[in-house]
Design an enzyme around this catalytic site. Sequence first.
Site, PDB file in Angstrom:
ATOM      1  N   PRO A  88      37.712  31.964  32.908  1.00 28.95           N
ATOM      2  CA  PRO A  88      37.985  33.376  32.618  1.00 28.95           C
ATOM      3  C   PRO A  88      36.737  34.126  32.149  1.00 28.95           C
ATOM      4  O   PRO A  88      36.694  35.351  32.218  1.00 28.95           O
ATOM      5  CB  PRO A  88      39.027  33.318  31.494  1.00 28.95           C
ATOM      6  CG  PRO A  88      39.637  31.954  31.589  1.00 28.95           C
ATOM      7  CD  PRO A  88      38.555  31.058  32.107  1.00 28.95           C
ATOM      8  N   GLU A 115      43.250  23.983  27.658  1.00 27.51           N
ATOM      9  CA  GLU A 115      42.896  25.193  26.920  1.00 27.51           C
ATOM     10  C   GLU A 115      41.424  25.523  27.090  1.00 27.51           C
ATOM     11  O   GLU A 115      40.924  26.471  26.519  1.00 27.51           O
ATOM     12  CB  GLU A 115      43.264  25.043  25.450  1.00 27.51           C
ATOM     13  CG  GLU A 115      44.762  25.191  25.195  1.00 27.51           C
ATOM     14  CD  GLU A 115      45.563  23.939  25.545  1.00 27.51           C
ATOM     15  OE1 GLU A 115      45.044  22.837  25.337  1.00 27.51           O
ATOM     16  OE2 GLU A 115      46.689  24.079  26.041  1.00 27.51           O
ATOM     17  N   ARG A 152      37.227  32.970  55.555  1.00 29.47           N
ATOM     18  CA  ARG A 152      37.506  33.911  56.645  1.00 29.47           C
ATOM     19  C   ARG A 152      36.251  34.642  57.110  1.00 29.47           C
ATOM     20  O   ARG A 152      36.257  35.267  58.178  1.00 29.47           O
ATOM     21  CB  ARG A 152      38.611  34.906  56.257  1.00 29.47           C
ATOM     22  CG  ARG A 152      38.263  35.845  55.146  1.00 29.47           C
ATOM     23  CD  ARG A 152      39.428  36.716  54.754  1.00 29.47           C
ATOM     24  NE  ARG A 152      39.728  37.754  55.732  1.00 29.47           N
ATOM     25  CZ  ARG A 152      38.985  38.838  55.912  1.00 29.47           C
ATOM     26  NH1 ARG A 152      37.908  39.029  55.206  1.00 29.47           N
ATOM     27  NH2 ARG A 152      39.322  39.722  56.821  1.00 29.47           N
ATOM     28  N   ASP A 165      36.369  44.106  57.858  1.00 25.60           N
ATOM     29  CA  ASP A 165      37.389  45.138  57.809  1.00 25.60           C
ATOM     30  C   ASP A 165      36.946  46.286  56.910  1.00 25.60           C
ATOM     31  O   ASP A 165      35.829  46.321  56.438  1.00 25.60           O
ATOM     32  CB  ASP A 165      38.718  44.544  57.352  1.00 25.60           C
ATOM     33  CG  ASP A 165      38.586  43.875  55.995  1.00 25.60           C
ATOM     34  OD1 ASP A 165      37.614  44.156  55.278  1.00 25.60           O
ATOM     35  OD2 ASP A 165      39.466  43.067  55.672  1.00 25.60           O
TER      36      ASP A 165
HETATM   37  C1  9D3 Z   1      44.799  29.603  26.038  1.00 26.27           C
HETATM   38  C2  9D3 Z   1      43.403  29.336  26.375  1.00 26.27           C
HETATM   39  N1  9D3 Z   1      42.573  30.535  26.297  1.00 26.27           N
HETATM   40  C3  9D3 Z   1      42.031  30.603  24.937  1.00 26.27           C
HETATM   41  C4  9D3 Z   1      41.710  31.946  24.490  1.00 26.27           C
HETATM   42  C5  9D3 Z   1      41.460  30.480  27.227  1.00 26.27           C
HETATM   43  C6  9D3 Z   1      41.829  30.099  28.611  1.00 26.27           C
HETATM   44  C7  9D3 Z   1      41.370  28.914  29.175  1.00 26.27           C
HETATM   45  C8  9D3 Z   1      41.714  28.571  30.469  1.00 26.27           C
HETATM   46  C9  9D3 Z   1      42.620  30.922  29.387  1.00 26.27           C
HETATM   47  C10 9D3 Z   1      42.952  30.584  30.698  1.00 26.27           C
HETATM   48  C11 9D3 Z   1      42.521  29.401  31.219  1.00 26.27           C
HETATM   49  C12 9D3 Z   1      42.869  29.035  32.604  1.00 26.27           C
HETATM   50  N2  9D3 Z   1      42.256  29.964  33.562  1.00 26.27           N
HETATM   51  C13 9D3 Z   1      41.232  29.617  34.310  1.00 26.27           C
HETATM   52  O1  9D3 Z   1      40.795  28.492  34.260  1.00 26.27           O
HETATM   53  C14 9D3 Z   1      40.639  30.615  35.180  1.00 26.27           C
HETATM   54  C15 9D3 Z   1      40.926  31.995  35.373  1.00 26.27           C
HETATM   55  C16 9D3 Z   1      41.891  32.877  34.792  1.00 26.27           C
HETATM   56  O2  9D3 Z   1      42.725  32.517  33.937  1.00 26.27           O
HETATM   57  N3  9D3 Z   1      41.890  34.182  35.203  1.00 26.27           N
HETATM   58  C17 9D3 Z   1      41.039  34.664  36.128  1.00 26.27           C
HETATM   59  N4  9D3 Z   1      40.122  33.898  36.680  1.00 26.27           N
HETATM   60  C18 9D3 Z   1      40.080  32.575  36.304  1.00 26.27           C
HETATM   61  S1  9D3 Z   1      38.984  31.471  36.886  1.00 26.27           S
HETATM   62  C19 9D3 Z   1      39.585  30.249  35.999  1.00 26.27           C
END
Ligand code: 9D3
Length: 240
Positions: A88, A115, A152, A165
Amino acid sequence: MRVDLLTLFPEAVRGPLEASILRRAVGKGLLEVRIWDLRSFGLGRHRITDDTPFGGGGGMVLRPEPVYEAVDAITRQGGRGRILLFTPQGRPFDQVAARRLSRREHLVLVCGHYEGFDERIRALADEEVSIGDYVLTGGELPALVVLDAVTRLVPGVIGPAAAEDSFAEGILEWPQYTRPREYRGMAVPEVLLSGDHGRIRLWRRREALRRTAERRPDLLESRELNAEDRKLLQETQRRP
Ligand code: 9D3
């Protein structure tokens, strides 16, 4: 293009790979995807991949060893590839990134879960990638999104017209219609039935600009419109 995908949930990525365009790309020999189960690189008899965070607090964290050892195994098979870590906190993925990555010969996609993951895993990554500001349960869906968008664009996977596109051009698409000419009181715009290709081109362009101005004004703010586009956009603002 070769893609190695590292995940604790291989079954979460297999389905989409066996469907639609991705499968066709594999069938045509344009794409080779290998799925690596991080669990098989887990520690000890129980193949442990996660642990509690140092310093306390809840939750479990992905340990570094399974990811490093999987990357070592990939390296031994030839080449390390461009390593993308899905998190994230990564850079938001977009069409420009898709085009850039589609020119790579070898991608390694690392999906986190739990997490979070041990900070030392980041040192492996050439890029950290997010697909947007919403919370998912892991990096598997993001990896599939990126793989779909990138694949793609690999030459030969789909027709060249479809690959480049209108979004690649930075504006939204025009409204499309097919048969029947009228459905439940909704008629196809007369111009599309006129056979006048000049008028049709201008109508499509105008509707694409109208839509973009209404729904995604941010896309227009970051680009320079030519004289024709400016005129067409003005026309949409005169009449409703
Ligand atoms: C509850 C855990 N969070 C603590 C504040 C952090 C967290 C860790 C791992 C939140 C989500 C995740 C899982 N998401 C991904 O691994 C992820 C992701 C996403 O959640 N949204 C957009 N792109 C991506 S890329 C990887």
